[in-house]
Write a protein that holds these residues in place. Structure first.
Motif, PDB file in Angstrom:
ATOM      1  N   GLY A 108     -19.038  17.042  22.041  1.00  0.00           N
ATOM      2  CA  GLY A 108     -19.916  17.527  23.088  1.00  0.00           C
ATOM      3  C   GLY A 108     -19.128  18.302  24.130  1.00  0.00           C
ATOM      4  N   ALA A 121     -23.698  20.219  24.910  1.00  0.00           N
ATOM      5  CA  ALA A 121     -23.941  18.890  25.473  1.00  0.00           C
ATOM      6  C   ALA A 121     -25.449  18.663  25.545  1.00  0.00           C
ATOM      7  CB  ALA A 121     -23.308  18.790  26.858  1.00  0.00           C
ATOM      8  N   LEU A 177     -20.069  13.164  22.659  1.00  0.00           N
ATOM      9  CA  LEU A 177     -21.447  13.649  22.676  1.00  0.00           C
ATOM     10  C   LEU A 177     -22.487  12.533  22.716  1.00  0.00           C
ATOM     11  CD1 LEU A 177     -23.376  16.108  22.522  1.00  0.00           C
ATOM     12  CD2 LEU A 177     -23.414  15.747  20.051  1.00  0.00           C
TER      13      LEU A 177
END
Length: 405
Positions: A108, A121, A177
């Motif tokens: 992420g 993200a 993430l």
């Protein structure tokens, strides 16, 4: 208290048995090649650890997208193009009755500038804090991209199974993430993937279910999750317990408790006062049968034995200790190992130590792992200059950027 409890097998509900209660959590091995493939170094290293008596070896985070990596040296599994190399890695890690499971991850927004110009993200929320300089601001994922990431985890799990590894671990901790989706600070979405905790954990459930559809009921799937992000307003202990129970109800086979992220890097700290997360594990275990494993802060066999004997955790982990003593479990079972003192490194310049101390620590243990992989003895020291030059040689300017623990 007898240490024999550490060397009793653990049988999971799917019938898979882990030969003892000692595991190696993921570390930053950085032994993937320029094409993100496993190397002979990884094969050698995991062979040594397996021969050394550890029951469960969890790989350093393996990425599911070559365009989304956490650091230089990551291995990536997007398909079966490197199946032969993965099979060699798996075979080495299954020696001596050991299990090796592959930790699957997507960074992420925690993809450093050195590897990602435009990270993604849940929401376009940049990192904050002292490590933020090392990361570009992310853009928010579309729902189609979220579905594609779910599929990437499932495809990778399928390849891991076909390669002969013992299981997989979903990395939903340390600010990567899936932890970002769980955090109300990082996840500002207003669709079905944001808002309530049920929505914020939706991607995690979808990944587990997609994996399970690929690998079947008998292949172990573990979860690594934060006890808390240790950031005000972030993912809390109460949230974590709710997610742990939801995932246990879905059928996850083993749960690893950790904590922190790059904004509050608890996972990179060290202590000699017992495990960080044992108290939380006791709370999380109430009402579920899924085994719990914890790491962080164990420095003695006595402390590990106590945690298992008191049913505070079913498995206990040592990371850096195994980079210094790769056959530590064999020694412990033979009664020739009691405790380990980790090395405190210094350049001799306190201001420099403060700036790059954690990076020097990571590099020191990476250097030891490379020595083990090369068949060389571990070379202990408190002089930080060797590890610092090693880091610069291996990572270049990335040495000065934040990296995972």
């Amino acid at each position: 208290m007898t240490q024999s409890v550490l060397f009793t097998p653990l049988t999971l509900k799917n019938g898979v048995t882990i030969k003892n209660r000692i595991y190696k959590p993921a570390m930053s091995e950085t032994m993937g090649d320029a094409q993100y493939r496993p190397t002979q170094e990884l094969v050698n290293l995991y062979g040594k650890w397996a021969e050394g008596g550890t029951g469960l070896l969890i790989t350093g985070n393996v990425m599911v997208d070559a365009n989304a990596r956490g650091e230089l040296g990551n291995v990536v599994i997007e398909d079966d193009r490197n199946l032969d190399r993965l099979k060699a890695w798996a075979a080495a890690g299954q020696k001596n009755g050991a299990q090796t499971w592959v930790q699957l991850n997507h960074p992420g927004r925690q993809a450093p500038k050195t590897v990602s110009k435009q990270p993604v993200a849940p929401s376009a929320v940049p990192l904050t804090g002292p490590n933020a300089f090392g990361f570009n601001p992310p853009r928010a994922l579309t729902k189609a991209e979220i579905k594609a990431i779910v599929n990437r985890f499932a495809v990778a799990a399928d390849v891991v199974q076909r390669a002969g590894f013992g299981g997989v671990e979903i990395h939903a901790a340390h600010g990567y993430l899936l932890n970002q989706f769980l955090s109300p600070l990082a996840n500002r979405r207003t669709d079905e993937y944001g808002g309530s905790l049920e929505n914020r954990m939706r991607i995690l459930k979808e990944i587990y279910q997609a994996m399970r559809a690929r690998v079947g009921a008998q292949f172990p799937i573990a979860l690594k999750i934060n006890s808390s992000d240790y950031v005000s307003g972030g993912f809390s202990e109460e949230d974590s317990i709710e997610v742990i129970h939801a995932m246990a109800d879905l059928g996850v086979d083993l749960i690893e408790i950790s904590g922190g992220n790059y904004e509050s890097p608890v996972m990179q700290a060290t202590t000699n006062k017992g495990a960080f997360f044992v108290d939380f594990a006791a709370k999380a275990k109430a009402g579920i049968e899924t085994p719990i494993m914890v790491t962080g802060g164990f420095s003695s066999i006595a402390g590990m034995t106590k945690a298992v004997a008191n049913h505070e955790a079913e498995m206990v982990g040592m990371a850096r200790a195994l980079a210094l003593v790769p056959d530590l479990p064999n020694q412990a079972q033979a009664g020739t190992f009691a405790a380990i003192q980790l090395d405190h490194l210094s350049t001799g310049f306190p201001r420099l130590d403060k700036k790059v101390g954690s990076l020097i620590g990571l590099s020191y243990y990476e250097l030891q792992m490379k020595r083990i992989a090369a068949g060389k003895p571990v070379k202990r020291t408190t002089n930080a200059w060797g590890p610092l030059w090693f880091a610069i040689r291996e990572q270049g300017l990335a040495t000065l950027k934040p990296r995972r623990g």
